[in-house]
Design a protein around this motif. Structure first.
Motif, PDB file in Angstrom:
ATOM      1  N   SER A  82     -23.483  69.753 -11.273  1.00 11.36           N
ATOM      2  CA  SER A  82     -22.239  69.751 -12.026  1.00 11.36           C
ATOM      3  C   SER A  82     -22.427  69.091 -13.370  1.00 11.36           C
ATOM      4  O   SER A  82     -23.529  68.750 -13.768  1.00 11.36           O
ATOM      5  CB  SER A  82     -21.149  69.055 -11.220  1.00 11.36           C
ATOM      6  OG  SER A  82     -19.896  69.273 -11.809  1.00 11.36           O
TER       7      SER A  82
ATOM      8  N   ARG B  94     -17.058  67.271  -6.545  1.00 10.30           N
ATOM      9  CA  ARG B  94     -16.932  68.729  -6.631  1.00 10.30           C
ATOM     10  C   ARG B  94     -16.878  69.353  -5.237  1.00 10.30           C
ATOM     11  O   ARG B  94     -16.008  70.180  -4.943  1.00 10.30           O
ATOM     12  CB  ARG B  94     -18.124  69.292  -7.414  1.00 10.30           C
ATOM     13  CG  ARG B  94     -18.131  70.796  -7.568  1.00 10.30           C
ATOM     14  CD  ARG B  94     -19.312  71.220  -8.444  1.00 10.30           C
ATOM     15  NE  ARG B  94     -20.571  70.881  -7.830  1.00 10.30           N
ATOM     16  CZ  ARG B  94     -21.242  71.673  -6.996  1.00 10.30           C
ATOM     17  NH1 ARG B  94     -20.747  72.850  -6.663  1.00 10.30           N
ATOM     18  NH2 ARG B  94     -22.399  71.308  -6.492  1.00 10.30           N
TER      19      ARG B  94
ATOM     20  N   GLN C  45     -13.700  68.779  -3.158  1.00  8.24           N
ATOM     21  CA  GLN C  45     -12.517  69.516  -3.609  1.00  8.24           C
ATOM     22  C   GLN C  45     -11.287  68.611  -3.480  1.00  8.24           C
ATOM     23  O   GLN C  45     -10.250  68.997  -2.935  1.00  8.24           O
ATOM     24  CB  GLN C  45     -12.338  70.798  -2.804  1.00  8.24           C
ATOM     25  CG  GLN C  45     -13.559  71.708  -2.821  1.00  8.24           C
ATOM     26  CD  GLN C  45     -13.424  72.877  -1.881  1.00  8.24           C
ATOM     27  OE1 GLN C  45     -12.661  73.807  -2.129  1.00  8.24           O
ATOM     28  NE2 GLN C  45     -14.153  72.845  -0.769  1.00  8.24           N
TER      29      GLN C  45
ATOM     30  N   GLU D 255      -9.412  65.766 -11.006  1.00 10.13           N
ATOM     31  CA  GLU D 255      -9.972  66.898 -11.736  1.00 10.13           C
ATOM     32  C   GLU D 255     -10.474  66.485 -13.114  1.00 10.13           C
ATOM     33  O   GLU D 255     -11.423  67.064 -13.642  1.00 10.13           O
ATOM     34  CB  GLU D 255      -8.909  67.993 -11.868  1.00 10.13           C
ATOM     35  CG  GLU D 255      -9.355  69.242 -12.586  1.00 10.13           C
ATOM     36  CD  GLU D 255     -10.411  70.022 -11.811  1.00 10.13           C
ATOM     37  OE1 GLU D 255     -11.168  70.775 -12.444  1.00 10.13           O
ATOM     38  OE2 GLU D 255     -10.470  69.861 -10.575  1.00 10.13           O
TER      39      GLU D 255
ATOM     40  N   LYS E 273     -14.223  76.518 -19.051  1.00 10.73           N
ATOM     41  CA  LYS E 273     -14.452  76.538 -17.616  1.00 10.73           C
ATOM     42  C   LYS E 273     -13.119  76.725 -16.909  1.00 10.73           C
ATOM     43  O   LYS E 273     -12.175  75.961 -17.112  1.00 10.73           O
ATOM     44  CB  LYS E 273     -15.108  75.233 -17.142  1.00 10.73           C
ATOM     45  CG  LYS E 273     -15.465  75.243 -15.658  1.00 10.73           C
ATOM     46  CD  LYS E 273     -16.238  73.991 -15.266  1.00 10.73           C
ATOM     47  CE  LYS E 273     -16.655  74.037 -13.795  1.00 10.73           C
ATOM     48  NZ  LYS E 273     -17.430  72.844 -13.395  1.00 10.73           N
TER      49      LYS E 273
ATOM     50  N   LYS F 201     -11.067  77.347 -13.125  1.00 13.03           N
ATOM     51  CA  LYS F 201     -11.243  76.973 -11.729  1.00 13.03           C
ATOM     52  C   LYS F 201      -9.988  77.290 -10.941  1.00 13.03           C
ATOM     53  O   LYS F 201      -8.864  77.058 -11.400  1.00 13.03           O
ATOM     54  CB  LYS F 201     -11.536  75.469 -11.644  1.00 13.03           C
ATOM     55  CG  LYS F 201     -11.733  74.924 -10.237  1.00 13.03           C
ATOM     56  CD  LYS F 201     -12.068  73.443 -10.311  1.00 13.03           C
ATOM     57  CE  LYS F 201     -12.182  72.801  -8.949  1.00 13.03           C
ATOM     58  NZ  LYS F 201     -12.493  71.364  -9.027  1.00 13.03           N
TER      59      LYS F 201
ATOM     60  N   ASN G 259      -8.426  76.779  -6.878  1.00 11.16           N
ATOM     61  CA  ASN G 259      -8.646  76.076  -5.618  1.00 11.16           C
ATOM     62  C   ASN G 259      -7.468  76.325  -4.679  1.00 11.16           C
ATOM     63  O   ASN G 259      -6.311  76.353  -5.114  1.00 11.16           O
ATOM     64  CB  ASN G 259      -8.806  74.574  -5.855  1.00 11.16           C
ATOM     65  CG  ASN G 259      -8.774  73.766  -4.566  1.00 11.16           C
ATOM     66  OD1 ASN G 259      -7.726  73.279  -4.165  1.00 11.16           O
ATOM     67  ND2 ASN G 259      -9.914  73.640  -3.912  1.00 11.16           N
TER      68      ASN G 259
ATOM     69  N   THR H  52     -21.434  80.437 -12.004  1.00  8.67           N
ATOM     70  CA  THR H  52     -20.397  80.488 -10.970  1.00  8.67           C
ATOM     71  C   THR H  52     -20.638  79.407  -9.927  1.00  8.67           C
ATOM     72  O   THR H  52     -21.781  79.103  -9.582  1.00  8.67           O
ATOM     73  CB  THR H  52     -20.396  81.864 -10.286  1.00  8.67           C
ATOM     74  OG1 THR H  52     -20.245  82.877 -11.274  1.00  8.67           O
ATOM     75  CG2 THR H  52     -19.272  81.970  -9.268  1.00  8.67           C
TER      76      THR H  52
ATOM     77  N   THR I 128     -12.826  76.890  -3.237  1.00 15.93           N
ATOM     78  CA  THR I 128     -12.780  76.780  -4.699  1.00 15.93           C
ATOM     79  C   THR I 128     -13.743  77.773  -5.320  1.00 15.93           C
ATOM     80  O   THR I 128     -14.869  77.968  -4.836  1.00 15.93           O
ATOM     81  CB  THR I 128     -13.163  75.362  -5.155  1.00 15.93           C
ATOM     82  OG1 THR I 128     -12.241  74.423  -4.623  1.00 15.93           O
ATOM     83  CG2 THR I 128     -13.145  75.248  -6.674  1.00 15.93           C
TER      84      THR I 128
ATOM     85  N   SER J 190     -15.108  78.614  -9.384  1.00 19.13           N
ATOM     86  CA  SER J 190     -15.042  78.242 -10.796  1.00 19.13           C
ATOM     87  C   SER J 190     -16.095  79.026 -11.570  1.00 19.13           C
ATOM     88  O   SER J 190     -17.133  79.428 -11.021  1.00 19.13           O
ATOM     89  CB  SER J 190     -15.251  76.741 -10.979  1.00 19.13           C
ATOM     90  OG  SER J 190     -16.547  76.354 -10.570  1.00 19.13           O
TER      91      SER J 190
ATOM     92  N   LYS K 220     -17.989  79.118 -15.567  1.00 18.81           N
ATOM     93  CA  LYS K 220     -18.204  78.466 -16.853  1.00 18.81           C
ATOM     94  C   LYS K 220     -18.645  79.507 -17.876  1.00 18.81           C
ATOM     95  O   LYS K 220     -19.654  80.195 -17.692  1.00 18.81           O
ATOM     96  CB  LYS K 220     -19.275  77.379 -16.691  1.00 18.81           C
ATOM     97  CG  LYS K 220     -19.334  76.390 -17.835  1.00 18.81           C
ATOM     98  CD  LYS K 220     -20.278  75.253 -17.481  1.00 18.81           C
ATOM     99  CE  LYS K 220     -20.315  74.219 -18.592  1.00 18.81           C
ATOM    100  NZ  LYS K 220     -21.240  73.115 -18.256  1.00 18.81           N
TER     101      LYS K 220
END
Length: 696
Positions: free
Chosen positions: A49, A75, A78, A139, A184, A186, A188, A654, A691, A693, A695
């Motif tokens: 991360s 991360r 979550q 977050e 980025k 995300k 969840n 991803t 989740t 996400s 970038k």
């Protein structure tokens, strides 16, 4: 010296030294093999991360007993609230299924007795005994510095139980090398409460300026407790959270910068009328609770490469939080608001230099803050009555003096504190407190891998902490809280223990904190002093790493009691009653493994809390105050996760995570939330999380 000798004798008598001695013998046995392989080994990181959370411990900067948890852990957890992160740290407690109800505790000490800062901005105020005091979104976090106990004179003013220092993410933490712009996104989902979160971060670099905009939105619905023989209960947690963060960092040169930020946190929910209690007390009655916080911060940093005398950080901040309590969803009444505004400045510098055979790291600084607390009673149309205000100035100096492998760390601090409040008769109370505090830390580097340490730190915290639900009384002879904290222990990092490419980390410490005139509202809704109170216990932690396999285990124990009571207590209360809800011994075990070929990581964590028999106060049928025995049932809760974060290929930007919290659907209560004989709100049952996400 006699005071320190008595403290060690007390620790030995209570048996708290035994775990530390066991850890010491283990360390010595391991170090015999480890010293032969003490050269640095290359550790393969599983951190995929952008940022890092640092959980620090004990006195000097960069101390070897610091414990670090990568952003990767947040991360894969979550986390929907900060409490989900903190509760696995030895000596730290945080509970409640809603972030609005969470109280952060260190060694059982409520957040009234610890310092909480966000990007350096102090968060003050005891808003309401049925609710939490602070709103923080995990977050946005880059780093958390957790001071478990008070072990240095350089902590911010009033950190008699420890400190939680939250730092939010910067654009530079998200930008890849050579990248000028990025984003980025995300999504969840959490099954227990049907929570759905969306977040978007945009960031870029324009010349010497880094810019960041971060936005999070979360929808939450009612959740469920765990299951036992009687079934499971519904937990009212229906609400919404909005949070945005704006930052601009001006890199004036390679050695100095100015960072400007603004954060707004807004969280509201239709939850239990008495938020910290369960349905056995609330009987289905609900109310609206909310937190709305604005924080502004400007920081200047200067660290010249060729001048070891300057490592300067100067900051100024303003934060204001409005909390809404018990606003009825249906029916008459509007509840009340509590409002806290705090502003201040901090200056801190570290000078490193040598004098003959001695090496010095001299840390010195100044802090000023002003805080004002008021409430709004909407029912009576009373406009923002000010309950408390205080301002504080302090200066400190600490020198880490090293000769060979031995460190002596003396420190001094001076505090000037002015406090103003009113009682129910609108009579004013104003008093100024000054205090001179001393500290001494000792460290011995036993070879390349082991450090022995001991700390003695004197404490000071001015009175502050009236409940902001209205105007309450206070002692007419209100005193500041003083005392001292003593800790001793060891920390070690040992490569090549069982294999050439493995490493073992061991940390063990014993502590005792003695308070004089502890400022509290324990006896009743009135700010007063407990003449003498004590906190003592121990904490152990160990971690093992071999290639992509990581294992960890921790054990923490803490007890608190009143040594001498006051006139507000019945005579039977003068000794032995707890001044904070006690917590059972806490044990955590866990591990993770990263599969190189697929970039899939699997992890598991179990936290056991042992049962606890404690003492509390209650009232009988005659409305007389009595001492009651409270049995807190033990429990074990397990969490697991699977994460996929490819480093190469078409999906390298991803990330996918799947997790299960409370795998076995255990019905349980956090011990730190027991109030008198009531168990408090239960925690969530089994929860599935997912989740995704990406970038850009």
């Amino acid at each position: 010296m006699s005071k320190i000798t008595k403290i060690y004798a007390s620790l030995a008598k209570s048996g708290l030294c035994v775990p530390l001695m066991s850890a010491s013998m283990l360390t010595v046995a391991i170090s015999t093999n480890a010293f032969a392989n003490a050269e640095n080994t290359t550790k393969k990181s599983t951190n995929t991360s952008d940022t890092l959370v640092v959980i620090a411990d004990n006195n000097a900067q960069g101390a070897p007993e610091d414990r670090k948890v990568s952003r990767n852990e947040i991360r894969v957890k979550q986390a929907q609230s900060v409490g989900e992160i903190l509760k696995n740290v030895p000596g730290v407690q945080a509970g409640h299924p809603s972030a609005l109800g969470q109280r952060f505790k260190i060694r059982g000490m409520d957040d009234q007795f610890i310092n909480v800062t966000i990007d350096g901005a102090r968060q003050e105020g005891y808003h309401f005994h049925h609710a939490g005091n602070y709103g923080i979104d995990p977050e946005m976090l880059k780093q958390v510095d957790i001071k478990v106990g008070s072990n240095s004179i350089t902590y911010d003013t009033g950190a008699i139980g420890g400190a939680l220092k939250f730092e939010t993410v910067d654009a530079g933490d998200l930008l890849e090398p050579g990248q000028l712009f990025g984003a980025k996104g995300k999504l969840n989902y959490s099954s227990n409460g049907s929570e759905f979160q969306q977040s978007l971060a945009t960031y870029g670099r324009l010349g010497a300026v880094d810019l960041l905009g971060y936005f999070t939105h979360r929808d939450m619905h009612n959740s469920k407790s765990g299951r036992d023989s009687s079934g499971r209960d519904s937990i009212p947690t229906d609400g919404k959270l909005y949070n945005y963060l704006l930052k601009a960092k001006f890199n004036l040169t390679d050695e100095q910068y100015i960072n400007v930020s603004k954060e707004n946190y807004k969280n509201d929910a239709a939850t239990s009328f008495r938020l910290n209690f369960g349905q056995d007390v609330n009987n289905g009655k609900k109310a609206k609770y909310a937190i709305d916080r604005d924080t502004h911060n400007i920081t200047y940093g200067y660290t010249p490469i060729d001048n070891d005398l300057i490592d300067l950080k100067l900051s100024a901040y303003h934060t204001e939080q409005t909390s809404t309590h018990m606003k009825p969803i249906n029916g008459d009444g509007n509840g009340f608001d509590s409002i806290v505004r705090t502003q201040g400045i901090k200056v801190r510098n570290t000078s490193s230099f040598d004098t003959q055979k001695l090496t010095h790291a001299l840390t010195y600084g100044y802090e000023y803050f002003d805080t004002r607390m008021r409430f709004t009673d909407v029912d009576k149309n009373i406009h923002k009555k000010e309950v408390e205000k205080a301002n504080s100035s302090s200066v400190y100096l600490e020198d880490d003096i090293q000769i060979a492998d031995f460190h002596v760390i003396p420190g001094i601090r001076w505090d000037h504190y002015k406090y103003q409040t009113i009682n129910k008769q609108h009579e004013s109370f104003e008093k100024t407190y000054t205090h001179f505090s001393k500290a001494l830390g000792l460290k011995y580097e036993l070879g390349a891998s082991t450090t022995l340490f001991a700390n003695y730190t004197e404490l000071f915290r001015g009175p502050l902490g009236k409940e902001l639900m209205g105007i309450s009384n206070h002692s007419n002879n209100l005193k500041a809280t003083t005392g001292y904290n003593l800790e001793t222990g060891l920390a070690g990092t040992y490569p090549g223990v069982f294999a050439d490419n493995d490493s073992l980390v061991v940390l063990g410490k014993v502590f005792q904190t003695n308070f004089k005139n502890l400022s509290t509202t324990l006896a009743k809704n009135e700010l007063h002093n407990i003449p003498k109170a004590r906190l003592q216990g121990f904490e152990l932690a160990t971690g093992y790493k071999l290639d992509n396999l990581s294992l960890k285990a921790t054990y923490a124990k803490v007890n608190n009691k009143i040594i001498e009571g006051n006139g507000l207590f019945d005579k039977a209360f003068t000794r032995g009653l707890e001044f904070e809800p006690s917590v059972g011994d806490s044990i955590t075990v866990g591990g993770s493994y990263l599969f190189d070929t697929t970039d899939i990581e699997f992890g598991w964590n179990t936290r056991f809390v042992l049962s606890k028999n404690s003492k509390g106060k209650d009232t009988n049928d005659k409305k007389e105050v009595i001492i009651v025995d409270i049995h807190k049932q033990g429990y074990g809760v397990s969490n697991m996760y699977v994460s996929w974060a490819p480093k190469t290929g078409a999906f390298k930007n991803t990330e996918l995570q799947f997790g299960i919290d409370n795998v076995f659907d255990k019905r349980h209560n956090e011990h730190s939330y027991y109030l008198k004989s009531y168990q408090g709100q239960e925690e969530k049952g089994r929860t599935y999380k997912a989740t995704i996400s990406y970038k850009f």
